[in-house]
Enzyme design. Structure first.
Site, mmCIF file in Angstrom:
data_model
loop_
_atom_site.group_PDB
_atom_site.id
_atom_site.type_symbol
_atom_site.label_atom_id
_atom_site.label_comp_id
_atom_site.label_asym_id
_atom_site.label_seq_id
_atom_site.Cartn_x
_atom_site.Cartn_y
_atom_site.Cartn_z
ATOM 1 N N ARG A 15 1.057 -1.080 0.093
ATOM 2 C CA ARG A 15 -0.200 -0.155 0.121
ATOM 3 C C ARG A 15 1.050 1.151 0.099
ATOM 4 O O ARG A 15 1.911 1.091 0.675
ATOM 5 C CB ARG A 15 -0.860 -0.074 1.474
ATOM 6 C CG ARG A 15 -1.951 1.159 1.398
ATOM 7 C CD ARG A 15 -3.034 0.874 0.412
ATOM 8 N NE ARG A 15 -4.199 1.742 0.623
ATOM 9 C CZ ARG A 15 -5.248 1.789 -0.086
ATOM 10 N NH1 ARG A 15 -5.169 1.277 -1.408
ATOM 11 N NH2 ARG A 15 -6.351 2.576 0.170
ATOM 12 N N THR A 71 -9.001 0.459 -10.344
ATOM 13 C CA THR A 71 -8.468 -0.725 -9.927
ATOM 14 C C THR A 71 -8.468 -2.188 -10.843
ATOM 15 O O THR A 71 -9.287 -2.238 -11.795
ATOM 16 C CB THR A 71 -9.250 -0.935 -8.481
ATOM 17 O OG1 THR A 71 -8.679 0.026 -7.729
ATOM 18 C CG2 THR A 71 -8.162 -2.049 -7.742
ATOM 19 N N THR A 106 -3.973 -0.978 -7.644
ATOM 20 C CA THR A 106 -4.620 0.240 -7.938
ATOM 21 C C THR A 106 -3.869 1.361 -8.200
ATOM 22 O O THR A 106 -2.576 1.237 -7.509
ATOM 23 C CB THR A 106 -5.688 0.218 -6.847
ATOM 24 O OG1 THR A 106 -6.684 1.541 -7.038
ATOM 25 C CG2 THR A 106 -5.007 0.662 -5.470
ATOM 26 N N GLU A 165 -5.987 3.881 -7.306
ATOM 27 C CA GLU A 165 -7.038 4.506 -6.908
ATOM 28 C C GLU A 165 -8.144 5.025 -7.808
ATOM 29 O O GLU A 165 -8.735 4.409 -8.584
ATOM 30 C CB GLU A 165 -6.743 5.581 -5.803
ATOM 31 C CG GLU A 165 -7.719 5.562 -4.584
ATOM 32 C CD GLU A 165 -9.174 5.920 -5.088
ATOM 33 O OE1 GLU A 165 -9.728 4.992 -4.491
ATOM 34 O OE2 GLU A 165 -9.573 7.021 -5.296
ATOM 35 N N GLU A 206 -4.102 7.748 -3.993
ATOM 36 C CA GLU A 206 -4.373 6.882 -2.903
ATOM 37 C C GLU A 206 -4.449 7.837 -1.465
ATOM 38 O O GLU A 206 -5.502 7.157 -0.925
ATOM 39 C CB GLU A 206 -3.362 5.805 -2.549
ATOM 40 C CG GLU A 206 -3.771 4.465 -2.372
ATOM 41 C CD GLU A 206 -4.532 3.819 -3.439
ATOM 42 O OE1 GLU A 206 -5.842 3.576 -3.225
ATOM 43 O OE2 GLU A 206 -4.026 3.488 -4.590
ATOM 44 N N ASP A 243 -7.845 8.176 -0.112
ATOM 45 C CA ASP A 243 -8.580 7.086 0.637
ATOM 46 C C ASP A 243 -8.447 7.242 2.294
ATOM 47 O O ASP A 243 -8.831 6.544 2.951
ATOM 48 C CB ASP A 243 -7.848 5.711 0.377
ATOM 49 C CG ASP A 243 -8.466 5.139 -1.036
ATOM 50 O OD1 ASP A 243 -9.443 5.674 -1.595
ATOM 51 O OD2 ASP A 243 -8.254 3.925 -1.308
ATOM 52 N N SER A 283 -10.117 -0.667 0.578
ATOM 53 C CA SER A 283 -11.496 -1.600 0.680
ATOM 54 C C SER A 283 -11.116 -3.111 -0.097
ATOM 55 O O SER A 283 -11.734 -4.046 -0.430
ATOM 56 C CB SER A 283 -12.562 -1.186 -0.372
ATOM 57 O OG SER A 283 -12.985 0.046 0.485
ATOM 58 N N GLY A 330 -13.926 0.185 -5.781
ATOM 59 C CA GLY A 330 -13.885 1.058 -4.532
ATOM 60 C C GLY A 330 -14.649 0.440 -3.299
ATOM 61 O O GLY A 330 -14.260 -0.821 -3.260
#
Ligand code: GLU
Length: 601
Positions: A134, A423, A441, A443, A460, A463, A488, A509
């Site tokens: 991430r 994504t 992703t 995003e 990102e 988020d 998610s 999403g």
């Protein structure tokens, strides 16, 4: 104020250690199985098998195979992965070929400038684990990054478009870590398919062309992005053949020198310059953020569902926890008996989902930064208790977060982050029995709309919750330097008797959670094969409104659901489910709402 965790000399030393590790890993891989290296080859023309797979998908039939299989969102990417698997590469090897081609042919959804979560079943050890690639918040970012001078949240796209929303990319480091742990093929060779396509050119897909046309204004704001997607000011058209030499050059650099070629040196400097120089909305990402980026291996989060365990990505993703909560509550009811056409099944699914989303909004975030009741959220007794709320016959009038057992007594305010779908999801099984499920992703579609060296940068950071507090109470998913925004994404491997039986995941999403949970219900309870479970019309409820997939049989539920007290909303629901069922044979399915296929031998 700017924070710096390493001096220039220390950062350099860290980078050198990282690149020495890469060199060693590469030597080891070379020694292991040099014959597995892929040659780019001519994969532009779809094989007969790929064309058959497209037809199977559209007819609602799964694709069957004996040895290996790959399912992803674009046939060119799937063929690149199939090439690796056919030559004896592992699921991790194939993923690298798939991801690097997706970054080229589906650039709006994922790529080197983004992040990913990977769930892996290692057949040799029988272990399931996850890699967290991430994006991280820059060290110079503050909780007020997405607030105006008065402390009010910025408009979503005011925050997204430009440098402000860009987090430190994680995907290149994740590719390297996955290869180091599970790779068999030559690292360098895994980039050949994408390099060949980038240099010789590929045909723009209809979906990519549509996405560009719909976003032309935003893409037009930055010269490098505009030059690529809107040459001479005109959006690229479906079927137009384009090449991307800068992307090929970046892939060559990573192929030769490992991910360090991305996180340090000229490519890193270009990323920083692009983010900090974004006209009108610059960001604070720095060279230090890139040099310090690390993938984290984390234990899989599993929740019981009937004879199965649904295992996936824990914090900072809310994916496995929320899917697990929904399934855990539904496990108290006999959905097989009720059946797929019964509105009561959908009442249970919809309200279980609302209850799970209430917990998600209150408790879920990056647990490296905020204490989380991770075990408590999927505890069987807790979920059985929550499931009792579903015993009535009508929609829940009040949906509140529950009180899972916390390791610490804490109080959070509810999250206020928004997510819009882009994504991509990749599922792979190799001939050794390894299973990979990865959601990847940048995003939003086209991420921050900033392009450097032929790839797009993510947005990102949006988020995170734009507000940091609500009435003075902190929000768990508030932005903090170095933190990872809550996701998610729900790459999942379903286990039965400690063996993998299904790899599945989707973009979408926060609707990802419902797409994955209902596909598992359709497969496990309603006896659907993977393709039927994927193609099943969607009915998704997160926060109260029941979204019904427009133009499908899901709309037929509207009257009954309204009668139960739900508000319904017919709309497009663009999942991108890609799944492989692992039994005596492999069966794969691809989402007809996207462009992908499942392919195997
Ligand atoms: N950024 C989202 C997440 O991490 C994914 C967006 C999407 O699926 O389109 O949850």
């Amino acid at each position: 104020m700017r924070f710096s965790f390493c001096s220039a000399a220390l950062c350099l030393a860290l980078a050198q250690v990282a690149s020495a590790q890469v060199a060693l890993a590469q030597q080891a891989a070379d020694a292991l199985a040099p014959e597995v290296a892929t040659s780019g080859g001519d994969i532009q023309t779809l094989s007969a098998a790929a064309r058959d797979a497209l037809a199977a998908r559209d007819a609602g039939r799964p694709v069957a195979a004996e040895n290996w299989m790959v399912a992803a969102a674009n046939p060119l990417a799937v063929e690149a992965g199939a090439d690796v698997l056919r030559k004896g590469g592992t699921a991790a090897d194939a993923m690298i070929a798939v991801q690097t081609v997706l970054g080229l042919v589906e650039p709006q959804s994922s790529g080197l400038g983004g992040g990913a979560f990977l769930v892996y079943y290692d057949a040799r050890t029988g272990q399931l684990t996850t890699l967290d690639g991430r994006e991280t918040a820059p060290l110079a970012a503050t909780p007020r990054l997405f607030q105006d001078d008065a402390g009010e949240p910025l408009g979503f796209f005011d925050a997204v478009v430009g440098g402000r929303s860009v987090g430190t990319p994680g995907t290149p480091a994740l590719l390297e870590m996955a290869h180091r742990k599970w790779g068999r093929a030559n690292w360098g060779g895994l980039f050949n398919a994408a390099i060949a396509l980038a240099e010789t050119g590929f045909a723009v897909s209809p979906r990519m062309a549509d996405s560009i046309a719909n976003d032309a204004d935003r893409l037009g704001r930055f010269p490098d992005t505009a030059a690529y997607f809107l040459p001479e000011g005109t959006p690229l058209k479906a079927g137009q053949v384009i090449s991307n030499q800068p992307y090929a050059d970046v892939l060559r650099a990573i192929a030769a020198d490992g991910a360090a070629a991305f996180y340090t040196g000229p490519i890193a400097a270009d990323i920083v310059r692009t983010v900090q120089g974004a006209a009108g909305n610059p960001g604070v990402l720095s060279a230090v953020d890139l040099a310090l980026y690390q993938v984290k291996e984390r234990p899989a989060v599993c929740a019981s569902y009937r004879a199965f365990e649904a295992c996936g990505m824990g914090p900072p993703s809310s994916g496995a926890l929320t899917v697990g909560q929904i399934l855990g509550m539904l496990g108290q009811y006999d959905l097989a008996e009720l059946g797929a056409d019964n509105p009561d099944s959908w009442r249970l699914i919809g309200d279980a989902s609302r209850l799970a989303f209430a917990d998600r909004g209150r408790y879920m975030a990056d647990s490296d930064f905020v204490p989380m009741p991770t075990k408590g959220l999927v505890d069987g007794d807790y979920l059985a208790d929550r499931a009792r709320l579903l015993a009535g016959e009508t929609a829940l009038e009040v949906v509140e977060p529950g009180t899972p057992t916390f390791d610490h007594a804490l109080n959070w305010a509810d999250d206020e982050s928004l997510e819009f779908p882009s994504t991509s999801h990749i599922s792979i099984v190799d001939q050794y029995g390894n299973v990979l499920s990865m959601t990847t992703t940048i995003e939003n579609g086209f991420g921050a709309r900033l392009m450097t060296n032929g790839f797009l940068l993510n947005n990102e950071l949006t988020d995170f919750s734009f507000r940091s507090h609500s009435d003075g109470v902190p929000i768990a998913n508030r932005l903090e330097p170095g933190k990872r925004p809550r996701s998610s994404m729900a790459p999942t491997i379903v286990m039965r008797d400690d063996k993998p039986v299904l790899a599945i995941g989707s973009p979408g999403g926060s609707r990802i959670i419902g797409y994955v949970a209902t596909a598992i219900v359709a497969w496990a309870d309603w006896g659907m094969n993977v393709q039927e479970a994927i193609s099943l019309p969607h009915a998704i409820n997160r926060f109260g409104t029941y979204d019904l997939e427009a133009g499908t049989e899901a709309e037929a539920l509207a009257e009954a659901l309204t009668g139960m007290g739900f508000e319904v909303n017919p709309r497009d629901l663009n999942s991108g489910l890609h799944a492989i069922e692992i039994g005596d044979r492999l069966h794969g399915g691809a989402d007809p709402r996207r462009e992908g296929i499942a392919l195997g031998e």
